[in-house]
Design a protein around this motif. Structure first.
Motif, PDB file in Angstrom:
ATOM      1  N   ALA A  26     -11.962  13.178  -0.739  1.00 12.47           N
ATOM      2  CA  ALA A  26     -10.933  13.766  -1.592  1.00 12.47           C
ATOM      3  C   ALA A  26      -9.698  14.139  -0.771  1.00 12.47           C
ATOM      4  O   ALA A  26      -8.561  13.903  -1.196  1.00 12.47           O
ATOM      5  N   GLU A  27      -9.914  14.714   0.403  1.00 11.47           N
ATOM      6  CA  GLU A  27      -8.794  15.070   1.282  1.00 11.47           C
ATOM      7  C   GLU A  27      -8.032  13.823   1.720  1.00 11.47           C
ATOM      8  O   GLU A  27      -6.797  13.806   1.732  1.00 11.47           O
ATOM      9  N   LEU A  28      -8.760  12.779   2.066  1.00 11.01           N
ATOM     10  CA  LEU A  28      -8.147  11.537   2.514  1.00 11.01           C
ATOM     11  C   LEU A  28      -7.339  10.889   1.397  1.00 11.01           C
ATOM     12  O   LEU A  28      -6.231  10.395   1.621  1.00 11.01           O
ATOM     13  N   GLU A  29      -7.861  10.912   0.174  1.00  9.02           N
ATOM     14  CA  GLU A  29      -7.130  10.360  -0.960  1.00  9.02           C
ATOM     15  C   GLU A  29      -5.845  11.141  -1.212  1.00  9.02           C
ATOM     16  O   GLU A  29      -4.798  10.565  -1.488  1.00  9.02           O
ATOM     17  N   ILE A  59      -4.084  12.842   1.001  1.00 10.26           N
ATOM     18  CA  ILE A  59      -3.144  12.521   2.078  1.00 10.26           C
ATOM     19  C   ILE A  59      -2.507  11.147   1.852  1.00 10.26           C
ATOM     20  O   ILE A  59      -1.300  10.976   2.005  1.00 10.26           O
ATOM     21  N   SER A  60      -3.320  10.168   1.468  1.00 10.05           N
ATOM     22  CA  SER A  60      -2.789   8.810   1.282  1.00 10.05           C
ATOM     23  C   SER A  60      -1.814   8.758   0.107  1.00 10.05           C
ATOM     24  O   SER A  60      -0.785   8.089   0.180  1.00 10.05           O
ATOM     25  N   LYS A  61      -2.101   9.499  -0.973  1.00 10.42           N
ATOM     26  CA  LYS A  61      -1.176   9.536  -2.114  1.00 10.42           C
ATOM     27  C   LYS A  61       0.137  10.211  -1.718  1.00 10.42           C
ATOM     28  O   LYS A  61       1.217   9.764  -2.102  1.00 10.42           O
ATOM     29  N   GLY A  62       0.040  11.291  -0.956  1.00 12.05           N
ATOM     30  CA  GLY A  62       1.245  11.964  -0.480  1.00 12.05           C
ATOM     31  C   GLY A  62       2.087  11.065   0.404  1.00 12.05           C
ATOM     32  O   GLY A  62       3.313  11.025   0.290  1.00 12.05           O
ATOM     33  N   LEU A  63       1.415  10.314   1.265  1.00 12.62           N
ATOM     34  CA  LEU A  63       2.131   9.387   2.135  1.00 12.62           C
ATOM     35  C   LEU A  63       2.823   8.299   1.326  1.00 12.62           C
ATOM     36  O   LEU A  63       3.976   7.959   1.587  1.00 12.62           O
ATOM     37  N   MET A  64       2.132   7.765   0.330  1.00 11.85           N
ATOM     38  CA  MET A  64       2.735   6.727  -0.499  1.00 11.85           C
ATOM     39  C   MET A  64       3.933   7.265  -1.273  1.00 11.85           C
ATOM     40  O   MET A  64       4.941   6.574  -1.415  1.00 11.85           O
ATOM     41  N   ASN A  65       3.865   8.494  -1.745  1.00 10.50           N
ATOM     42  CA  ASN A  65       5.012   9.097  -2.422  1.00 10.50           C
ATOM     43  C   ASN A  65       6.197   9.212  -1.464  1.00 10.50           C
ATOM     44  O   ASN A  65       7.334   8.931  -1.838  1.00 10.50           O
ATOM     45  N   SER A  66       5.926   9.610  -0.240  1.00 13.66           N
ATOM     46  CA  SER A  66       6.987   9.724   0.759  1.00 13.66           C
ATOM     47  C   SER A  66       7.586   8.363   1.079  1.00 13.66           C
ATOM     48  O   SER A  66       8.811   8.223   1.172  1.00 13.66           O
ATOM     49  N   VAL A  67       6.740   7.362   1.223  1.00 14.62           N
ATOM     50  CA  VAL A  67       7.222   6.009   1.514  1.00 14.62           C
ATOM     51  C   VAL A  67       8.056   5.488   0.353  1.00 14.62           C
ATOM     52  O   VAL A  67       9.113   4.878   0.551  1.00 14.62           O
ATOM     53  N   SER A  68       7.617   5.728  -0.865  1.00 10.25           N
ATOM     54  CA  SER A  68       8.371   5.292  -2.048  1.00 10.25           C
ATOM     55  C   SER A  68       9.723   5.972  -2.120  1.00 10.25           C
ATOM     56  O   SER A  68      10.733   5.326  -2.418  1.00 10.25           O
ATOM     57  N   THR A  69       9.760   7.269  -1.843  1.00  9.16           N
ATOM     58  CA  THR A  69      11.021   8.005  -1.843  1.00  9.16           C
ATOM     59  C   THR A  69      11.959   7.456  -0.776  1.00  9.16           C
ATOM     60  O   THR A  69      13.146   7.234  -1.026  1.00  9.16           O
ATOM     61  N   PHE A  70      11.413   7.197   0.407  1.00 11.65           N
ATOM     62  CA  PHE A  70      12.220   6.645   1.486  1.00 11.65           C
ATOM     63  C   PHE A  70      12.765   5.274   1.099  1.00 11.65           C
ATOM     64  O   PHE A  70      13.934   4.972   1.328  1.00 11.65           O
ATOM     65  N   ILE A 111      -1.344  -2.303   2.526  1.00  8.40           N
ATOM     66  CA  ILE A 111      -0.463  -2.400   3.685  1.00  8.40           C
ATOM     67  C   ILE A 111      -0.982  -1.580   4.858  1.00  8.40           C
ATOM     68  O   ILE A 111      -0.356  -1.540   5.911  1.00  8.40           O
ATOM     69  N   GLY A 112      -2.119  -0.950   4.683  1.00  5.10           N
ATOM     70  CA  GLY A 112      -2.712  -0.152   5.749  1.00  5.10           C
ATOM     71  C   GLY A 112      -3.964   0.524   5.224  1.00  5.10           C
ATOM     72  O   GLY A 112      -4.417   0.239   4.120  1.00  5.10           O
ATOM     73  N   ALA A 113      -4.519   1.400   6.023  1.00  7.69           N
ATOM     74  CA  ALA A 113      -5.728   2.108   5.600  1.00  7.69           C
ATOM     75  C   ALA A 113      -5.857   3.410   6.370  1.00  7.69           C
ATOM     76  O   ALA A 113      -5.380   3.521   7.499  1.00  7.69           O
ATOM     77  N   PHE A 114      -6.477   4.382   5.729  1.00  5.34           N
ATOM     78  CA  PHE A 114      -6.869   5.618   6.382  1.00  5.34           C
ATOM     79  C   PHE A 114      -8.380   5.578   6.513  1.00  5.34           C
ATOM     80  O   PHE A 114      -9.078   5.160   5.600  1.00  5.34           O
ATOM     81  N   GLY A 115      -8.882   6.026   7.620  1.00  3.15           N
ATOM     82  CA  GLY A 115     -10.326   6.069   7.811  1.00  3.15           C
ATOM     83  C   GLY A 115     -10.753   7.396   8.380  1.00  3.15           C
ATOM     84  O   GLY A 115      -9.979   8.065   9.069  1.00  3.15           O
ATOM     85  N   ILE A 116     -11.959   7.772   8.067  1.00  2.00           N
ATOM     86  CA  ILE A 116     -12.498   9.015   8.589  1.00  2.00           C
ATOM     87  C   ILE A 116     -13.965   8.799   8.920  1.00  2.00           C
ATOM     88  O   ILE A 116     -14.680   8.140   8.179  1.00  2.00           O
ATOM     89  N   ASN A 117     -14.381   9.309  10.040  1.00  2.00           N
ATOM     90  CA  ASN A 117     -15.762   9.170  10.505  1.00  2.00           C
ATOM     91  C   ASN A 117     -16.430  10.527  10.358  1.00  2.00           C
ATOM     92  O   ASN A 117     -16.023  11.485  10.992  1.00  2.00           O
ATOM     93  N   THR A 118     -17.430  10.585   9.520  1.00  3.42           N
ATOM     94  CA  THR A 118     -18.076  11.878   9.288  1.00  3.42           C
ATOM     95  C   THR A 118     -19.531  11.698   8.900  1.00  3.42           C
ATOM     96  O   THR A 118     -19.908  10.677   8.372  1.00  3.42           O
TER      97      THR A 118
END
Length: 63
Positions: free
Chosen positions: A41-44, A46-57, A25-32
């Motif tokens: 690892a940081e991006l993963e 963050i994305s897992k935390g966001l999905m947990n928040s979305v699921s809770t909501f 349903i979306g994507a996170f991207g990082i340019n490095t």
């Protein structure tokens, strides 16, 4: 990407954000150019935390 597109070479890491059904349903991207494994690892995390928040909501909204 080589420098032909934007004038400088770059590396992009994208991680999909999926809903509970596994549909992207979306994507996170990082340019490095450095510490790709660390940034991934940081991006993963963050994305897992966001999905947990979305699921809770979503659960709260259903109630």
């Amino acid at each position: 990407m080589d420098s032909s597109l934007f004038g400088v070479p770059f590396t992009v890491i994208c991680i999909p954000v999926c809903n509970q059904d596994g549909i992207a349903i979306g994507a996170f991207g990082i340019n490095t150019q450095e510490n790709i494994a660390k940034k991934r690892a940081e991006l993963e995390k963050i994305s897992k935390g966001l999905m947990n928040s979305v699921s809770t909501f979503a659960s709260t909204a259903e109630e």
